[in-house]
Design a protein around this motif. Structure first.
Motif, PDB file in Angstrom:
ATOM      1  N   ASP A 343     -10.391 -23.913  63.819  1.00  0.00           N
ATOM      2  CA  ASP A 343     -11.202 -23.270  64.759  1.00  0.00           C
ATOM      3  C   ASP A 343     -12.480 -22.514  64.404  1.00  0.00           C
ATOM      4  O   ASP A 343     -13.544 -22.643  64.781  1.00  0.00           O
ATOM      5  CB  ASP A 343     -10.071 -22.382  65.569  1.00  0.00           C
ATOM      6  N   VAL A 344     -12.259 -22.100  63.012  1.00  0.00           N
ATOM      7  CA  VAL A 344     -13.275 -21.281  62.356  1.00  0.00           C
ATOM      8  C   VAL A 344     -14.374 -22.241  62.121  1.00  0.00           C
ATOM      9  O   VAL A 344     -15.488 -22.172  62.681  1.00  0.00           O
ATOM     10  CB  VAL A 344     -12.783 -20.408  61.146  1.00  0.00           C
ATOM     11  N   PHE A 345     -13.956 -23.316  61.668  1.00  0.00           N
ATOM     12  CA  PHE A 345     -15.196 -24.347  61.336  1.00  0.00           C
ATOM     13  C   PHE A 345     -15.907 -24.732  62.683  1.00  0.00           C
ATOM     14  O   PHE A 345     -17.176 -25.032  62.508  1.00  0.00           O
ATOM     15  CB  PHE A 345     -14.401 -25.441  60.625  1.00  0.00           C
ATOM     16  N   GLY A 346     -15.047 -25.205  63.418  1.00  0.00           N
ATOM     17  CA  GLY A 346     -15.661 -25.676  64.756  1.00  0.00           C
ATOM     18  C   GLY A 346     -16.648 -24.665  65.530  1.00  0.00           C
ATOM     19  O   GLY A 346     -17.603 -24.899  65.846  1.00  0.00           O
ATOM     20  N   ARG A 347     -16.283 -23.310  65.458  1.00  0.00           N
ATOM     21  CA  ARG A 347     -16.842 -22.427  66.170  1.00  0.00           C
ATOM     22  C   ARG A 347     -18.407 -21.972  65.399  1.00  0.00           C
ATOM     23  O   ARG A 347     -19.355 -21.964  66.025  1.00  0.00           O
ATOM     24  CB  ARG A 347     -16.225 -21.009  66.221  1.00  0.00           C
ATOM     25  N   LEU A 348     -18.208 -22.321  64.147  1.00  0.00           N
ATOM     26  CA  LEU A 348     -19.254 -21.916  63.169  1.00  0.00           C
ATOM     27  C   LEU A 348     -20.124 -23.300  62.990  1.00  0.00           C
ATOM     28  O   LEU A 348     -21.183 -23.537  62.412  1.00  0.00           O
ATOM     29  CB  LEU A 348     -18.965 -21.579  61.880  1.00  0.00           C
ATOM     30  N   LEU A 372     -21.592 -20.190  54.045  1.00  0.00           N
ATOM     31  CA  LEU A 372     -20.701 -19.780  53.468  1.00  0.00           C
ATOM     32  C   LEU A 372     -20.152 -18.466  53.832  1.00  0.00           C
ATOM     33  O   LEU A 372     -19.092 -18.201  54.015  1.00  0.00           O
ATOM     34  CB  LEU A 372     -20.862 -19.750  51.780  1.00  0.00           C
ATOM     35  N   GLY A 373     -21.119 -17.491  54.022  1.00  0.00           N
ATOM     36  CA  GLY A 373     -20.986 -16.064  54.377  1.00  0.00           C
ATOM     37  C   GLY A 373     -20.170 -15.976  55.548  1.00  0.00           C
ATOM     38  O   GLY A 373     -18.904 -15.280  55.256  1.00  0.00           O
ATOM     39  N   PRO A 374     -20.575 -16.271  56.850  1.00  0.00           N
ATOM     40  CA  PRO A 374     -19.726 -16.341  57.668  1.00  0.00           C
ATOM     41  C   PRO A 374     -18.502 -16.924  58.047  1.00  0.00           C
ATOM     42  O   PRO A 374     -17.269 -16.348  58.318  1.00  0.00           O
ATOM     43  CB  PRO A 374     -20.685 -16.511  58.807  1.00  0.00           C
ATOM     44  N   LEU A 375     -18.494 -17.951  57.042  1.00  0.00           N
ATOM     45  CA  LEU A 375     -17.280 -19.038  56.990  1.00  0.00           C
ATOM     46  C   LEU A 375     -16.134 -18.064  56.356  1.00  0.00           C
ATOM     47  O   LEU A 375     -15.001 -17.834  56.665  1.00  0.00           O
ATOM     48  CB  LEU A 375     -17.501 -20.024  56.528  1.00  0.00           C
ATOM     49  N   LEU A 376     -16.589 -17.629  55.197  1.00  0.00           N
ATOM     50  CA  LEU A 376     -15.537 -16.793  54.062  1.00  0.00           C
ATOM     51  C   LEU A 376     -15.079 -15.638  55.080  1.00  0.00           C
ATOM     52  O   LEU A 376     -13.927 -15.257  54.798  1.00  0.00           O
ATOM     53  CB  LEU A 376     -16.230 -16.582  53.034  1.00  0.00           C
TER      54      LEU A 376
END
Ligand code: ADP
Ligand code: ASP
Ligand code: MG
Length: 456
Positions: A343-348, A372-376
């Protein structure tokens, strides 16, 4: 459409149309195809698109002088080619079309430099200039040689959404536009000419299909027009068993399945844009990849079935990518962990290339340009994440992979001196992918090529 005319699409890449001499060779190929009702789709000349990107970046950085110099360089090359194909004196009409492109590009670059802002929309308006210049030159060559030609602006046909920089084609509108703007002009003995890479939104705003997108244009137009064949003319004799710049032993493949071609393209075989295959698959149209300078030479035919030969058909590699390992000791207990993770990857909006799961961790790769910033920040809210940059994916592709016992052992024997960090077997079982350090990728490809392809 009056009858069931099935045109032939011929797409020529940048190196095939680099200058006047190259354009003449393209004309020779197109002449041979005249009885087949050709639709000719052109890329920008040589490295023009790279130059347009550099110009745009220079302008964004406030260096208008450098931007205009860069623009003048590519416009000058187009103008020289234009004069040359027209026998020294270009027709006024073509010269004024070129002048309009020059003016428009200059206005755009001045605007970018003034604001020091480059939006994807402006970037597309700038980048699309290259393909228009190249069809302008080729149309002049056809006119000079007396070959009948209808020159159509791709923006009147290739409808996309407003995702600038990576326009998503709208097949229904595109098909309708192709029926109106292209089909009536197609027929034996004449050429219909248009640009690859370029499209437009419903409101007429210029978009592009992303770098290398002319292949995609050719496939979309071929599908819309029910072409008998989509020919991708380039600077190699078809799809080779590996990138020839990396594996000197790479050889042309006579046959490839759609699935194999799609995997190879997705994992870095630059010879085909990754989205090219889909429109052709949907309509069962064969795609061939051919060498413009050697039209009678070898070539690759890509069809639904392909023709299985050795277990491994070809290799591809792509980098840099970033490998992430997401670790959670609570993972086993949590049924929804993977859903939460993706879900995190999808939203970003970050697409995941490879995934491998272990008991308490998931390894995956993302494009090196991913945010990478927001993802991590989001992932670390519920797991530990390690990040390894500058990795590459090496893909071993073949329809027979799934039926071949002992292949893994041969892959690892071949790579005994290369550190393999992650392995993933594609969901469709025709792709075994490995992650290695980016610097190791060429050597890994060479070793695998020797062991799995040259040794067969
Ligand atoms: P074009 O300008 O015609 O679109 P590209 O440069 O996009 O051409 O693609 C052709 C190039 O792709 C070849 O010159 C070759 O260096 C590279 N390439 C990478 N992998 C492969 C492969 N498996 N088979 C053929 N070419 C490949
Ligand atoms: N000219 C565009 C590019 O260089 C599209 C293409 O050549 O396919 O990306
Ligand atoms: Mg290309």
């Amino acid at each position: 459409m009056a009858s069931a005319l099935r045109p032939r699409v011929l797409k020529f890449g940048g190196s095939s149309v680099a200058d006047a001499a190259c354009m003449r060779q393209v004309l020779a190929v197109v002449r041979e195809a005249l009885p087949a009702a050709p639709l000719v789709v052109l890329s920008a000349m040589g490295k023009t698109t790279d130059a347009l990107f550099r110009a745009a970046r220079a302008a964004r950085g406030g260096d208008l002088g450098a931007a205009l110099d860069e623009a003048e360089g590519l416009l000058g090359r187009a103008e020289a080619a234009l004069r040359e194909v027209a026998g020294g004196v270009a027709p006024d009409e073509a010269l004024s079309a070129l002048a309009r492109e020059r003016d428009a590009l200059e206005v755009l670059l001045r605007g970018v430099a003034m604001l020091q802002e480059l939006t994807p929309r402006t970037q597309d308006a700038i980048a699309s200039t290259g393909e228009r210049l190249s069809t302008l030159v080729f149309a002049a060559l056809l006119a000079h040689e007396g070959v009948p030609c209808e020159h159509v602006d791709a923006r009147e046909v290739v409808r996309t959404d407003a995702t600038f920089g990576a326009g998503v084609p709208q097949p229904v509108a595109l098909r309708a536009r192709a029926g109106e703007r292209l089909a009536p002009h197609l027929g034996p003995g004449r050429v219909v000419l248009t640009q690859g890479y370029v499209g437009a939104t419903e409101d007429g705003l210029t978009t592009t299909l992303g770098r290398g997108g002319s292949d995609y244009s050719a496939a979309l137009l071929g599908a819309a027009l029910d072409a008998e064949e989509i020919q991708i003319w380039t600077d190699v004799e078809g799809v080779l068993t590996a990138d020839p710049r990396v594996a000197p032993g790479a050889r042309p493949l006579p046959h490839l399945s759609f699935a194999e071609a799609a995997e190879l393209a997705a994992f870095g075989a630059k010879v085909l844009h990754p989205a090219t295959i889909q429109p052709a698959v949907e309509r069962g149209i064969p795609v061939t990849v051919r060498h413009t300078q050697r039209p009678q030479g070898r070539f690759t035919t890509i069809t639904a079935a392909g023709r299985a030969g050795r277990p491994v058909t070809a290799l591809a590699h792509r980098g840099p990518v970033t490998a992430l390992t997401v670790h959670s000791t609570r993972m086993l207990a949590q049924a929804g962990f993977l859903a939460r993770l993706f879900d995190v990857f999808g939203r970003l909006g970050v697409s995941v290339d490879l995934v491998a799961t272990a008991e308490v961790s998931v390894s995956l790769t993302v494009d090196a340009g991913a945010p990478l910033g927001p993802l991590l920040a989001e992932l670390r809210a519920f797991s530990e994440v390690t990040v390894v940059e500058r990795r590459a994916i090496v893909a071993v592709v073949g329809e027979r992979l799934k039926h071949t016992a002992g292949l893994g052992a041969r892959v690892f024997a071949a790579l005994s001196e290369v550190n393999v960090e992650m392995i993933s077997m594609g969901g469709n079982e025709i792709n075994l992918s490995l992650v290695v350090a980016e610097d190791d990728a060429p050597e890994a490809v060479r070793r695998l090529h020797r062991a799995l392809i040259e040794a067969e």
